[in-house]
Scaffold this active site. Structure first.
Site, PDB file in Angstrom:
ATOM      1  NE  ARG A 156      -3.501  -2.239   2.846  1.00  0.00           N
ATOM      2  CZ  ARG A 156      -3.220  -3.384   3.469  1.00  0.00           C
ATOM      3  NH1 ARG A 156      -2.000  -3.560   3.988  1.00  0.00           N
ATOM      4  NH2 ARG A 156      -4.120  -4.344   3.563  1.00  0.00           N
ATOM      5  CE  LYS A 179      -5.976  -0.605   5.024  1.00  0.00           C
ATOM      6  NZ  LYS A 179      -7.278  -0.743   4.328  1.00  0.00           N
ATOM      7  CG  HIS A 247      -5.039   1.452  -3.862  1.00  0.00           C
ATOM      8  ND1 HIS A 247      -4.266   0.985  -2.811  1.00  0.00           N
ATOM      9  CD2 HIS A 247      -6.197   0.755  -3.805  1.00  0.00           C
ATOM     10  CE1 HIS A 247      -4.933   0.054  -2.153  1.00  0.00           C
ATOM     11  NE2 HIS A 247      -6.106  -0.118  -2.737  1.00  0.00           N
ATOM     12  NE  ARG A 250      -2.918  -3.355  -1.302  1.00  0.00           N
ATOM     13  CZ  ARG A 250      -2.518  -4.289  -0.446  1.00  0.00           C
ATOM     14  NH1 ARG A 250      -1.239  -4.609  -0.387  1.00  0.00           N
ATOM     15  NH2 ARG A 250      -3.380  -4.897   0.348  1.00  0.00           N
ATOM     16  CG  HIS A 273      -6.117  -8.724   1.685  1.00  0.00           C
ATOM     17  ND1 HIS A 273      -6.428  -9.161   0.418  1.00  0.00           N
ATOM     18  CD2 HIS A 273      -5.938  -7.379   1.587  1.00  0.00           C
ATOM     19  CE1 HIS A 273      -6.436  -8.127  -0.415  1.00  0.00           C
ATOM     20  NE2 HIS A 273      -6.142  -7.051   0.276  1.00  0.00           N
ATOM     21  CE1 TYR A 282      -6.724  -7.010  -6.550  1.00  0.00           C
ATOM     22  CE2 TYR A 282      -6.828  -8.039  -4.398  1.00  0.00           C
ATOM     23  CZ  TYR A 282      -6.618  -6.929  -5.182  1.00  0.00           C
ATOM     24  OH  TYR A 282      -6.307  -5.725  -4.589  1.00  0.00           O
TER      25      TYR A 282
END
Length: 301
Positions: A156, A179, A247, A250, A273, A282
Site C-alpha cells: 500500500r 493495517k 493504488h 497494488r 489481508h 481478485y
C-alpha cells in the site's frame, strides 16, 4: 467538557488506542465535529459523554439526512454512518455504559466495484515517466522507487512511505507493517531493489536508521499527495486513464500474480489481508480481464 476536549479525546483514542491512520483520524474527527456542531445549532447546549451516549436512532438519521442534503453519495454516507457509530460507541464507553450498543441504523447499499489494474507495460512505463518528470533527479528516482514497491511488492502507498531507512540495505525480502500493525514478509525483485538503492544513493539528506526512508523535497517525511500528483502528471503524458493511480499498481500486482497461477492463500499473505474474502475479489478481476480479452479477440464476440 467542551467540544474541542471531546474531539481531542476521540482523536487520541483513534490514533493511540486503535492505531488508526492519520487519514482515518482526520475523517472520523471531522464527522464527530459535524455532529457536535449540529447538536449545538439545534439548541442541545454543551455536550458531554453522557449526553452523547443518550443519542438515539432519530438523532443519527437526522445527521445523515443533513449530510445527504449536502450532496454526499452512498459511499460517503456509509463512511459517515460508520464514523458516527464508532464515535457514539466511544461516548458510551466514556460514560460508563459500554454494554449498551450505539443506535442501529442501516446504511445505504453500496455496489462494490472491481479494481482496475494496469498492464505490466503501463506499470513500468508509469514508473519510468515519473522518474523523467521529477523536478530533480533524486526526486524522480524517489518516485520511481515508491511506485515499483507498489507494483513489484504489492505494498500500500502508506506502507511504502512508512518504511524506515533501517530497511537498507535491501535483501531479497522485506518485512512490512500493514493495517492493524500486522507484519508480513514480501519478496523484493531485483528491479525494485535497484530502484530503491538508486534513490538512496541520490537523496541529499542523511538516511538515519530511525527516520523515514522516503523524504520530501525539504527533507521531511514524503506525503502521499506528492506521489499521487506525480502519477497524475505522468499518466496524462502517457495517455493512461484516471484509474491508473498508485493504488491501482497494488491491484495490478495482485491481479497479475493471480493470472500467473498464484493461489489465493499466498496472495492473501503477500497483500497483508486479514481476511481471505478481501483477496477473493481478485478472482473476479481476473475473470473480468479474461472476458475483455475474449470479447476483443473472438471473431464472433
Amino acid at each position: 467538557m467542551s467540544a474541542p476536549d471531546l474531539l481531542e479525546a476521540w482523536q487520541d483514542h483513534l490514533a493511540l488506542a486503535r492505531r488508526r491512520s492519520p487519514h482515518t483520524v482526520r475523517a472520523y474527527g471531522a464527522t464527530a465535529a459535524r455532529l457536535l456542531a449540529a447538536l449545538e445549532s439545534a439548541g442541545a447546549g454543551p455536550q458531554d459523554w453522557a449526553s452523547l451516549a443518550a443519542l438515539e436512532v432519530v438523532d443519527v438519521r437526522t445527521q445523515l439526512a443533513a449530510r445527504r442534503a449536502d450532496g454526499i453519495g452512498n459511499v460517503s454516507a456509509a463512511r459517515e454512518l460508520s464514523a458516527l457509530k464508532a464515535f457514539l460507541a466511544f461516548a458510551r464507553t466514556q460514560a460508563g455504559d459500554a454494554a449498551s450498543p450505539p443506535p442501529r441504523v442501516r446504511g445505504p447499499r453500496i455496489k462494490k466495484g472491481l479494481p482496475r489494474p494496469v498492464t505490466p507495460d503501463d506499470a513500468v512505463n508509469l514508473a519510468a515517466m515519473v522518474a523523467d518528470e521529477g523536478s530533480e533527479p533524486w526526486i524522480g528516482a524517489r518516485d520511481r522507487a515508491v511506485l515499483l514497491l507498489l507494483y513489484g511488492a504489492g505494498l500500500r502507498i502508506a506502507e511504502a512511505l512508512a518504511l524506515p531507512a533501517s530497511v537498507l540495505p535491501l535483501g531479497d525480502a522485506l518485512t512490512v507493517t500493514g493495517k492493524g500493525s500486522r507484519q508480513r514478509v514480501v519478496p523484493i525483485l531485483p528491479i525494485v531493489k535497484a530502484a530503491v538503492e538508486d534513490y538512496a544513493a541520490r537523496v541529499p539528506y542523511p538516511l538515519n536508521r530511525s527516520e523515514p526512508l522516503f523524504r520530501g523535497a525539504k527533507g521531511g517525511p514524503l506525503a502521499q499527495g506528492m506521489i499521487q500528483r506525480a502519477v497524475a502528471r505522468a499518466r496524462a503524458v502517457l495517455g493512461l486513464p484516471a484509474t491508473a493511480t498508485p493504488h491501482a499498481l497494488r491491484h495490478s500486482f495482485a491481479t497479475h500474480l493471480l493470472g500467473a497461477g498464484a493461489d489465493l492463500r499466498s496472495l492473501q499473505e503477500l497483500l497483508g489481508h486479514a481476511s481471505l474474502s478481501s483477496t477473493q475479489i481478485y478472482t473476479r478481476v481476473d475473470a473480468a480481464t479474461l472476458l475483455d480479452v475474449y470479447r476483443n479477440a473472438h471473431p464472433r464476440a
